[in-house]
Design a protein around this motif. Sequence first.
Motif, mmCIF file in Angstrom:
data_model
loop_
_atom_site.group_PDB
_atom_site.id
_atom_site.type_symbol
_atom_site.label_atom_id
_atom_site.label_comp_id
_atom_site.label_asym_id
_atom_site.label_seq_id
_atom_site.Cartn_x
_atom_site.Cartn_y
_atom_site.Cartn_z
ATOM 1 N N UNK A 470 60.786 -42.726 54.177
ATOM 2 C CA UNK A 470 60.039 -42.132 55.060
ATOM 3 C C UNK A 470 60.588 -41.649 56.060
ATOM 4 N N UNK A 471 60.437 -41.933 57.468
ATOM 5 C CA UNK A 471 61.084 -41.212 58.380
ATOM 6 C C UNK A 471 62.615 -41.184 58.609
ATOM 7 N N UNK A 472 63.298 -41.768 57.441
ATOM 8 C CA UNK A 472 64.815 -41.564 57.295
ATOM 9 C C UNK A 472 64.926 -40.508 56.249
ATOM 10 N N UNK A 473 63.918 -40.003 55.642
ATOM 11 C CA UNK A 473 64.290 -38.716 54.612
ATOM 12 C C UNK A 473 65.070 -37.649 55.331
ATOM 13 N N UNK A 474 64.679 -37.111 56.287
ATOM 14 C CA UNK A 474 65.313 -36.065 57.142
ATOM 15 C C UNK A 474 66.900 -36.494 57.291
ATOM 16 N N UNK A 479 72.825 -36.209 55.299
ATOM 17 C CA UNK A 479 74.146 -36.593 54.732
ATOM 18 C C UNK A 479 74.254 -35.858 53.518
ATOM 19 N N UNK A 480 73.333 -35.448 52.829
ATOM 20 C CA UNK A 480 73.533 -34.663 51.527
ATOM 21 C C UNK A 480 74.068 -33.352 51.977
ATOM 22 N N UNK A 481 74.048 -32.828 53.083
ATOM 23 C CA UNK A 481 74.611 -31.638 53.517
ATOM 24 C C UNK A 481 76.217 -31.935 54.072
ATOM 25 N N UNK A 482 76.325 -32.897 54.452
ATOM 26 C CA UNK A 482 77.497 -33.479 54.783
ATOM 27 C C UNK A 482 78.445 -33.528 53.855
ATOM 28 N N UNK A 494 63.109 -39.065 47.529
ATOM 29 C CA UNK A 494 61.981 -39.496 48.489
ATOM 30 C C UNK A 494 61.358 -40.699 47.835
ATOM 31 N N UNK A 495 61.736 -41.877 48.340
ATOM 32 C CA UNK A 495 61.161 -43.108 47.352
ATOM 33 C C UNK A 495 59.602 -43.280 47.581
#
Length: 582
Positions: A470-474, A479-482, A494-495
């Motif tokens: 949900x809202x934590x996808x962004x 985190x993936x970029x980090x 995206x679950x």
Amino acid sequence: MSVLDQVNSPADVKKLSNEALEELASDVRRAVLNKVSQVGGHVGPNLGVTELTIALHRVFHSPIDKFIWDVSHQTYPHKILTGRKEGFVTGHFHEITPYTSQEESEHDFFTVGHTSTSVANALGFAKARDLTHQSGNVIAILGDGSFSGGLALEALNNAGQFDGNLIIIMNDNDMSIAENHGGLYPHLASLRQSNGTAKNNIFKAFGLDYRYLESGNDIQALIALFEEVKDCDHPIVLHIHTVKGLGYEPALKNKENWHWHVPFDLETGVSLSPSSNKESYSSILMDYMDQKMQEGQPILAINAAIPAAYNLKDFAHKYPDHYWDAGIAEQFTITFGGAAALNGAKSFIFHNSTFVQRAFDQFVHDLAINHEPAIVFIKGDVISSSDQTHQGDFARGWLSNIPNLIYLAPTSKEELLNILDWAMTQDENPVVINIPEHGVEHRLSALTDFKKPAYQLEKQGQNVAVLGLGGMFSQAEKVVLELQKSGIEATLVNPIFVSSLDCDFLSALTTHHQVLATFEDGVLDGGFGQKVASFLGQSPIKVLNFGADKEFNEEVPVSELYQRYHLTPELAAKDILSALQN
């Protein structure tokens, strides 16, 4: 020197002349406005009970006599008179909580931020007082729409069989958070219009004694009434008519907008944080509903006294027969809306997470068991800096464990619209939609059938898989970029589905990944991440869950909570890398 300068405890109120009490009322209002104009807060309810609060402390002896407040929307004057005025006049605004707190003062007895609890709390105190041979009056202050809550009516019914001292103040300002709805309120109006003599009287029907006072902002009239009933030996209701927002013109002109208000310019009433015209999920929902109404769909929009939370007023004005404000009655909205959906209506039920938890039984017993195809929207199920009474990040844990209920967390406008189109056509399950709280995002959405869980692969990687719900996808994207900075190309997922797992998808991830991290905007215990970890418990993959601890937080800044829970991209990536290395 102002009169308020002389008041540091309730004892000081008793020393003042009658003329000084009137000056004190003006001083208290200035103190309330000083605070709320700078940091926001409840405006109208507190201004309306200023005289009532002064009269209470003039006649009764707090804390021996116990004032049991409902909701706490009305307690700022009480706090000012009980040694906490520094939190209103000297800039120590955040040192005093917005609600009653027994940890803050001996003059408070409960931490309360939700409605309709005062009479039940007061009756419990009164019964214990008599059993333990204590003394003192117990006074419940009910108001601001609290009367429509089922708990208030249950408590009044039980109070009718009590045989000891119990004073119930019905603070009737002819308002809830918004305008009042329901048959109770015309009844109260008839009592006001008849000066309390109307033949039909719900309070007397409950077996309660009754007095009415029209001039509820007249200190001397209030004092006289309180002196009359002080130390009474039976339950009595004091029906007192007050004016919400009294003493501040903007709050009088628009009582709903000034129930609670963001910081504002005290002279003009203009908000210091002007509203944005940006697209919102509420506007998206209203546009969608309007479109479906034009197509002839039998939509029924339902809420429990919080129309402003979803901008429902325009819909209500345009389609009055398709709108139902139940007042403060969350339980009713679920059972009522579910039944309407079962009989062919398209029920759209709008709630705030912190309030809807009161309807847990109705989600289980009515919606889920009966497969009622209502659509329930929930806002505020996020990690936020609210006070603990309004902390809303628990919904995922209790809703996601109810059978038959499909709980979805869209990440974008496109996903939300796809979910709505599907939910409007299916008739087998209740659907709960978690509204993202981090701004409207846009991304392609191919999924159109949400009956069975189907996770969406957003980026293929290896070694590490990151699932952002949900809202934590962004946040998961960040985190993936980090992780890329450390040479890790992580898989991003995206679950969407909160309450059920895409088991095949999760099993496939274990083939080329050593670490899987879940991110959710709420308490971890009982939530999405724990379900994933439990399912993968027998596999070699290491599962990390990122979300909130199971704890109450009192206005802790979000940035601090993100640090505490390692939700920042830097801290989360560090934990993931450590797990990968180990």
